[in-house]
Motif scaffolding. Structure first.
Motif, PDB file in Angstrom:
ATOM      1  N   PRO A  81       0.824  -1.275   0.127  1.00 30.07           N
ATOM      2  CA  PRO A  81       0.161   0.421  -0.236  1.00 30.07           C
ATOM      3  C   PRO A  81       1.441   1.266  -0.309  1.00 30.07           C
ATOM      4  O   PRO A  81       0.413   1.878  -0.686  1.00 30.07           O
ATOM      5  CB  PRO A  81      -0.450  -0.041   1.442  1.00 30.07           C
ATOM      6  CG  PRO A  81      -0.784  -1.935   1.561  1.00 30.07           C
ATOM      7  CD  PRO A  81       0.403  -2.445   1.141  1.00 30.07           C
ATOM      8  N   ILE A  82       2.001   1.508   0.847  1.00 29.57           N
ATOM      9  CA  ILE A  82       2.731   2.605   0.631  1.00 29.57           C
ATOM     10  C   ILE A  82       3.789   2.638  -0.384  1.00 29.57           C
ATOM     11  O   ILE A  82       3.340   3.869  -0.448  1.00 29.57           O
ATOM     12  CB  ILE A  82       3.732   2.292   2.185  1.00 29.57           C
ATOM     13  CG1 ILE A  82       3.038   2.740   3.812  1.00 29.57           C
ATOM     14  CG2 ILE A  82       4.852   3.390   1.676  1.00 29.57           C
ATOM     15  CD1 ILE A  82       2.082   4.100   3.942  1.00 29.57           C
ATOM     16  N   GLY A  83       4.375   1.424  -0.724  1.00 24.26           N
ATOM     17  CA  GLY A  83       4.796   2.267  -2.425  1.00 24.26           C
ATOM     18  C   GLY A  83       3.891   2.257  -3.478  1.00 24.26           C
ATOM     19  O   GLY A  83       4.179   2.940  -4.877  1.00 24.26           O
ATOM     20  N   LEU A  84       2.280   1.334  -3.346  1.00 22.66           N
ATOM     21  CA  LEU A  84       2.197   2.202  -4.480  1.00 22.66           C
ATOM     22  C   LEU A  84       1.284   3.689  -4.184  1.00 22.66           C
ATOM     23  O   LEU A  84       0.921   4.685  -5.555  1.00 22.66           O
ATOM     24  CB  LEU A  84       0.230   1.432  -5.134  1.00 22.66           C
ATOM     25  CG  LEU A  84       0.433  -0.490  -5.375  1.00 22.66           C
ATOM     26  CD1 LEU A  84      -0.525  -1.028  -4.937  1.00 22.66           C
ATOM     27  CD2 LEU A  84       1.065  -0.338  -6.553  1.00 22.66           C
ATOM     28  N   VAL A  85       0.760   4.243  -3.062  1.00 23.68           N
ATOM     29  CA  VAL A  85       0.466   5.536  -3.398  1.00 23.68           C
ATOM     30  C   VAL A  85       1.959   6.080  -3.140  1.00 23.68           C
ATOM     31  O   VAL A  85       1.597   7.503  -3.680  1.00 23.68           O
ATOM     32  CB  VAL A  85      -0.197   5.804  -1.366  1.00 23.68           C
ATOM     33  CG1 VAL A  85      -1.324   5.220  -1.855  1.00 23.68           C
ATOM     34  CG2 VAL A  85       0.675   5.632  -0.874  1.00 23.68           C
ATOM     35  N   ALA A  86       2.991   6.171  -3.601  1.00 21.83           N
ATOM     36  CA  ALA A  86       4.318   6.669  -2.623  1.00 21.83           C
ATOM     37  C   ALA A  86       4.093   6.213  -4.507  1.00 21.83           C
ATOM     38  O   ALA A  86       4.978   7.377  -4.878  1.00 21.83           O
ATOM     39  CB  ALA A  86       5.105   5.819  -2.512  1.00 21.83           C
ATOM     40  N   ALA A  87       3.720   5.687  -5.101  1.00 22.66           N
ATOM     41  CA  ALA A  87       4.318   5.199  -6.867  1.00 22.66           C
ATOM     42  C   ALA A  87       3.265   6.598  -7.451  1.00 22.66           C
ATOM     43  O   ALA A  87       3.920   7.388  -8.135  1.00 22.66           O
ATOM     44  CB  ALA A  87       4.112   4.364  -7.778  1.00 22.66           C
ATOM     45  N   GLN A  88       1.440   7.130  -7.193  1.00 17.61           N
ATOM     46  CA  GLN A  88       1.227   7.888  -7.684  1.00 17.61           C
ATOM     47  C   GLN A  88       1.517   8.968  -6.692  1.00 17.61           C
ATOM     48  O   GLN A  88       1.567  10.908  -7.617  1.00 17.61           O
ATOM     49  CB  GLN A  88      -0.341   7.264  -7.151  1.00 17.61           C
ATOM     50  CG  GLN A  88      -0.675   6.440  -8.101  1.00 17.61           C
ATOM     51  CD  GLN A  88      -2.106   6.398  -6.676  1.00 17.61           C
ATOM     52  OE1 GLN A  88      -3.552   6.137  -7.630  1.00 17.61           O
ATOM     53  NE2 GLN A  88      -2.899   4.825  -5.665  1.00 17.61           N
ATOM     54  N   THR A  89       1.977   9.231  -5.728  1.00 16.21           N
ATOM     55  CA  THR A  89       2.775  10.709  -5.033  1.00 16.21           C
ATOM     56  C   THR A  89       3.808  11.305  -6.106  1.00 16.21           C
ATOM     57  O   THR A  89       3.738  12.650  -6.345  1.00 16.21           O
ATOM     58  CB  THR A  89       2.831  10.131  -4.038  1.00 16.21           C
ATOM     59  OG1 THR A  89       1.359  10.117  -3.740  1.00 16.21           O
ATOM     60  CG2 THR A  89       2.738  11.903  -3.194  1.00 16.21           C
TER      61      THR A  89
END
Length: 346
Positions: A185-193
């Motif tokens: 979850p953190i990696g996926l939102v980090a990618a979008q961010t």
């Protein structure tokens, strides 16, 4: 105390008594104190830390020594206000920032309240969390959210805040080439961010096909490192956001970072990382860690409201409060699990 409607005297809460021992119990509904609001909790994301406490009863020095309510990614509606709290907050939908700092130490005065040594953080022993029907919080840490956000998105502003804080620490800017290790979850939102911050290229690594598919859907390039080793990918990032928490992964990834690059360690799991010192020195790399976040909720809310970040794509499973144990264990029997959300009012 000012109240919007009838509030029951007791509520249900999912209480952890030890590793693998979770029960649904009746507890008194908290009374909001000075400057606090009472929130009717409507959605709570399940974090890896919740799972770790459930499985092991501890994370490092934080040990579950007495019954503990888990859950810190929470959102709901303000239903009552304590003395001194703004009565106009009643009826407002809010996302809860789960840490309450002391406000007076050197770190708080410097604006780094995430580093406050007196921080009281939800679901971190001995502070109870949000797997319950009602929660009293300081009004300054109950952030109002627009109607365009779902309650699940409002709850997941908490993990998004980690990504916002990490991208700020890394000074992600237009043209950066960003490597993200770990598509949880953190990696996926980090990618979008990172994309929202202007990164020109984002590469996400993992070994799980469904998570790599989500990374691609978020506009990133995905690399299955079980088939194609990172060091053979030919990708030289200017920024590394390390989200796996696996020491060997961290070490390998740092070796790929280009000159004057920035490394931010986000994932938690290893106490020590084999650091390629020659690479750090010869390429003048900056290596830092992040611990939670500070002053991130307005930016996180704006990213979701604008559509630059899609949090709904993270929600893979949904449960009522009585099923909280399933939310904590779903990843062990469902390989497609990404983020389980508990709805305490169900």
């Amino acid at each position: 105390m000012t109240v919007t409607s009838a509030i029951p005297a007791t509520m249900r809460a999912a209480v952890l008594h030890g590793p693998g021992q979770l029960s649904i119990e009746e507890r008194p509904v908290p009374v909001p104190g000075p400057g606090e609001v009472l929130v009717r909790v409507e959605a709570v994301g399940t974090c890896g830390s919740d799972v770790h406490y459930y499985r092991h009863g501890r994370i490092g020095d934080f040990v579950v020594r007495e019954p503990l309510v888990l859950g810190h990614e929470a959102a709901g509606t303000v239903v009552a206000c304590g003395p001194g709290a703004d009565a106009d907050r009643k009826g407002r939908r809010v996302s809860i920032e789960p840490g309450t700092p002391c406000g007076s130490c050197a770190q708080c005065r410097a604006g780094r309240y995430n580093l406050c040594p007196g921080m009281r953080f939800l679901a971190t022993p001995p502070v109870d969390g949000a797997f319950c029907e009602y929660l009293a919080v300081q009004q300054d840490f109950a952030h109002e959210v627009p109607d365009s956000l779902t309650v699940e998105e409002a709850a997941l502003l908490e993990p998004l805040s980690v990504a916002v804080w990490a991208c700020r620490k890394a000074r992600v800017a237009p043209g950066d080439r960003v490597l993200i290790t770990g598509a949880g979850p953190i990696g996926l939102v980090a990618a979008q961010t990172a994309r929202a911050f202007g990164a020109g290229e984002v590469l996400v690594t993992d070994v799980l096909p469904h998570r790599l598919a989500l990374a691609r859907a978020a506009g990133a390039t995905a690399l299955d490192v079980s088939r194609n080793p990172l060091h053979e990918a030919g990708f030289t990032p200017t920024v590394l956001l390390e989200c796996s928490g696996v020491p060997a992964v961290s070490s390998e990834a740092i070796r790929t970072v280009g000159r004057a690059g920035r490394v931010v360690l986000i994932g938690m799991g290893g106490d020590e990382v084999p650091l390629p010192v020659s690479r750090v020195q010869h390429h003048e790399l900056e290596v830092t860690g992040v611990f939670r976040y500070a002053h991130t909720w307005p930016a996180a809310t704006a990213l979701v409201q604008s559509g630059a970040v899609r949090l709904d794509s993270l929600v893979s499973h949904s449960y009522g409060l009585a099923e909280a144990e399933s939310a904590l264990t779903v990843a062990t029997h469902d390989a497609t699990a990404v983020k389980a959300v508990v709805h305490p009012q169900r």
